[in-house]
Enzyme design. Structure first.
Site, PDB file in Angstrom:
ATOM      1  N   LYS A 109       0.813  -1.214   0.000  1.00 42.02           N
ATOM      2  CA  LYS A 109       0.000   0.000   0.000  1.00 42.02           C
ATOM      3  C   LYS A 109       0.850   1.271   0.000  1.00 42.02           C
ATOM      4  O   LYS A 109       0.462   2.276  -0.599  1.00 42.02           O
ATOM      5  CB  LYS A 109      -0.954  -0.015   1.199  1.00 42.02           C
ATOM      6  CG  LYS A 109      -2.035  -1.082   1.108  1.00 42.02           C
ATOM      7  CD  LYS A 109      -2.955  -1.043   2.311  1.00 42.02           C
ATOM      8  CE  LYS A 109      -4.130  -1.991   2.150  1.00 42.02           C
ATOM      9  NZ  LYS A 109      -3.739  -3.405   2.028  1.00 42.02           N
ATOM     10  N   GLU A 187      -2.400   6.609   8.088  1.00 40.55           N
ATOM     11  CA  GLU A 187      -2.791   7.714   7.228  1.00 40.55           C
ATOM     12  C   GLU A 187      -4.002   8.426   7.802  1.00 40.55           C
ATOM     13  O   GLU A 187      -4.707   7.878   8.672  1.00 40.55           O
ATOM     14  CB  GLU A 187      -3.076   7.248   5.800  1.00 40.55           C
ATOM     15  CG  GLU A 187      -4.307   6.396   5.634  1.00 40.55           C
ATOM     16  CD  GLU A 187      -4.552   5.993   4.182  1.00 40.55           C
ATOM     17  OE1 GLU A 187      -3.672   6.238   3.345  1.00 40.55           O
ATOM     18  OE2 GLU A 187      -5.615   5.432   3.899  1.00 40.55           O
ATOM     19  N   ARG A 282      -5.562  -8.301  -8.863  1.00 37.02           N
ATOM     20  CA  ARG A 282      -6.170  -9.634  -8.978  1.00 37.02           C
ATOM     21  C   ARG A 282      -7.635  -9.476  -9.348  1.00 37.02           C
ATOM     22  O   ARG A 282      -8.153  -8.365  -9.412  1.00 37.02           O
ATOM     23  CB  ARG A 282      -6.069 -10.356  -7.632  1.00 37.02           C
ATOM     24  CG  ARG A 282      -6.618  -9.477  -6.475  1.00 37.02           C
ATOM     25  CD  ARG A 282      -6.680 -10.201  -5.172  1.00 37.02           C
ATOM     26  NE  ARG A 282      -6.937  -9.314  -4.050  1.00 37.02           N
ATOM     27  CZ  ARG A 282      -8.117  -8.789  -3.749  1.00 37.02           C
ATOM     28  NH1 ARG A 282      -9.157  -9.042  -4.506  1.00 37.02           N
ATOM     29  NH2 ARG A 282      -8.259  -8.001  -2.700  1.00 37.02           N
TER      30      ARG A 282
END
Length: 696
Positions: A109, A187, A282
């Site tokens: 990420k 975050e 995916r």
């Protein structure tokens, strides 16, 4: 002839196996003990030693080599985002997914955020952290709330929102425990009113990339999506920046295969503020609402006749994904007619995720067993069901049975509805949920599902208003109302037709094909049935421990034994008056038959019991202290505060805590309770004594 190993299980394994079979490929499935319904759709099946082997690169590669496979398809979850799997393959086996270099960035990420930032794509403030102290410092600098995330998390795992500093350390520990790599970042939390979760479906051939429009996934519980719609409620103008950002990143990565680029969009801001969130390199759970389906008849006992083509664009995503990695490895988007910009989406699609969870207990897993007779799937035009609660027809097999355990995700099925308008798709979804039955309608099964939540959501005025006010925390704020709406509607849907005499119901409910005395499932019980009960203590002689009693059933209210039995009885060991009883069978894993564990008394508030089955990850210091050899040195024992975690246990790779009901000390720890063991629902964890009664 191509031969593909599907390194997954459940509904996505069936989805891929079907698509490969339609292309004429040979197929190989993997399965584990008590989890094998998907393997009937393959030409060959290989048993793994444990569920953990789905995450074992060496085990997966060995299975593919031994089966002489030419391809591996990872599905979603497990190893689908790990560069380690394609890197472990030699040139004789092709990995159906992005390259290792793409996976290295897309599955991380922070690296994905760095990529977006380098391309001037907006992201939320965030940074990688090594400790809770470092996370606290960063949170102070940007202000609360913040979100702690595992770099390799997913499916709601490894993510916690923190609203104040006092809860950050505990959230950090739980995320760390759910992260395989033990890497976290923090975050700024962009959640709540106005913030919607929107994602773009991407497909690429390694040179060219294209999008297949977007989905909205704002209805979430514990940061995991349970409802997806396509297209989103955003205007095409508001969607355009998300499409452009996705294509820009995918081109930079030279993306090959299917991928999803996720964003948060604030619809309460004039210019629709948005930020990039992450990449899922995916096929996704929610891929079904992006394409188009043709109609096929649906047998009420199976879903084998269903098509596997998606909803709003007319593209079979899994078929296209497999074709991009066909043996000659030269299939392009142009060959698939996917090179040009797609036409605007037609119609509306809704996907509802049916999960084995108890919404009234924080959506905790509800393990158990389902049989063929316990399941009734919806059907009709515009309705599709993707599920692993099915099996390909095999001659001579008995009634199918499926086990919902603690090792895998709680997803049971996906119901997808399609309509020309959002309202039409919604009405089909409501009708489908009312037709759906999982585990019986008269209380004979304790398996809990989220059906009432999904139905209540569809009935809520915010949904009827085209979802304009639904954000990522909407369900958490409105859960009580949603549950009430759904429960009331479900109850009304289960009424018997007029004219049916309920008195004709028998206390004997036989299985199809069984007979009284066959030993299969329900048994013949009638008022007046007499039983002789002998009780004895292991290790003692019969004369010392044996006690004999008589029990007679005076009335029977409900007979669904062994799942449920109610009525009244008289006995020689209790009051001579009839006593009413209700006996229900837990669907969780049972306590060890060897006597290694003991049961908590649900009537004793000082008994702390396990609410469900799970693996013990961590014990409170007071429990470890109570288990240590006693020195009786007069030292004060460790105090356990009310609300403090007594034990941490893992269920489906997510960490859950059991908290103390009061301030107190640990009198003793339940038998067999230690880190690393699996405990069943109802296991005694410890016995507490309140602080004011404890020895100082």
């Amino acid at each position: 002839m191509p031969k593909v190993l599907v390194a997954n299980r459940g509904e996505i394994a069936i989805r891929v196996l079907r698509a490969a079979s339609e292309l004429g490929w040979d197929t190989v499935a993997l399965y584990t003990e008590n989890d094998f319904s998907h393997d009937t759709f393959a030409d060959q099946a290989i048993k793994l030693n444990t569920p953990a082997d789905y995450l074992n690169v060496e085990a997966i590669v060995k299975a593919a080599v031994n089966a002489q496979c030419t391809h591996i398809h990872p599905g979603y979850g497990f190893l689908s985002e790990s560069p380690a799997l394609p890197l472990a393959l030699d040139s004789s086996i092709t990995y159906i997914g992005p390259s290792p270099s793409t996976l290295r960035i897309a599955s991380d990420k922070m690296l994905s955020r760095d990529l977006a930032d380098s391309l001037n794509i907006p992201i939320a403030p965030g940074r990688r952290v090594q400790s809770a102290h470092e996370a606290q410092d960063f949170a102070r600098s940007i202000g609360y709330p913040v979100i702690i995330k595992a770099l390799d998390g997913g499916g709601g795992r490894g993510i916690r929102i923190v609203n104040e500093e006092g809860s950050l350390e505990e959230a950090f520990k739980r995320c760390l425990g759910e992260s395989p790599s033990k890497q976290l970042f923090v975050e700024k939390a962009l959640t709540g009113p106005g913030w919607k979760h929107v994602e773009v479906q991407i497909i690429g051939d390694g040179t060219d990339v294209n999008h297949l429009w977007e989905r909205e996934c704002s209805v979430q519980r514990r940061f995991q999506k349970i409802v997806e719609i396509a297209p989103s409620h955003l205007s095409r103008e508001d969607v355009r920046p998300l499409l452009d950002a996705s294509l820009k990143m995918a081109k930079k990565l030279q993306y090959k295969g299917l991928g999803t680029f996720e964003f948060l969009v604030n619809v309460d801001t004039p210019r629709r503020q948005w930020v990039f969130l992450e990449i899922n390199p995916r096929v996704q759970v929610e891929h079904t609402v992006t394409g188009k389906t043709f109609e096929a008849p649906l047998n009420q006992r199976s879903v084998d006749a269903l098509s596997t083509i998606e909803e709003i664009t007319g593209v079979d995503l899994v078929r296209a994904q497999i074709l991009l990695f066909s043996p000659n490895n030269k299939v392009t988007l142009s060959d698939l007619s996917l090179l040009n910009p797609p036409p605007p989406p037609k119609g509306h699609a809704i996907q509802l995720r049916i999960t084995a969870e108890d919404p009234e207990k924080g959506f905790q897993l509800s393990p158990g067993t389902l049989r063929g007779r316990d399941v009734n799937w919806p059907g009709g035009r515009g309705v599709r069901v993707d599920t692993w609660l099915t099996s390909a027809p095999i001659d001579g097999t008995e009634e199918p049975q499926w086990t919902i355990g603690t090792e895998f995700d709680s997803l049971l099925a996906k119901i997808i509805t399609k309509g020309a308008t959002f309202e039409e798709a919604t009405e089909k979804a409501k009708r489908s949920l009312r037709e759906l039955r999982l585990g019986g309608t008269n209380g004979t099964s304790k398996l809990k599902t989220n059906i009432a939540v999904l139905l209540g959501m569809l009935l809520h005025h915010d949904w009827r208003a085209a979802g304009g006010t639904i954000d990522t925390l909407w369900l958490e704020r409105n859960l009580a109302t949603v549950l009430q709406l759904g429960s009331n509607s479900t109850t009304k849907a289960r009424r018997r037709p007029k004219g049916l005499d309920a008195s004709v119901q028998s206390t004997y409910l036989p299985d199809p094909g069984s007979s009284p005395g066959s030993g299969k499932n329900n048994v013949l019980l009638q008022p007046g049935s007499l039983f002789h009960l002998t009780l004895s203590t292991p290790g003692q002689t019969a004369s010392q421990s044996t006690k004999k009693h008589a029990i007679t059933l005076t009335t029977i209210g409900q007979n669904a034994f062994p799942e449920a039995l109610s009525g009244s009885f008289q006995s020689t060991f209790l009051d001579s008056k009839p006593i009413e009883f209700t006996l229900t069978q837990s669907t969780s894993a049972s306590i060890s038959s060897s006597g290694d564990f003991e049961l908590a008394d649900p009537n004793d508030p000082m008994h702390v019991g396990a609410p469900m089955t799970g693996k013990i990850v961590e014990l409170h210091a007071a429990l470890r202290e109570a288990q240590a050899p006693s020195t009786d040195d007069g030292k004060r024992r460790t105090l356990v505060r009310k609300g403090e975690p007594v034990l941490v246990f893992s269920v489906m790779k997510m960490e859950n805590v059991i908290v103390s009901p009061c301030d107190g000390y640990v009198r003793r720890v339940g038998a067999g309770v230690r880190a690393g063991v699996i405990i069943g629902e109802g296991t005694l964890i410890c016995v507490l004594e309140e602080r004011n009664t404890s020895r100082l």
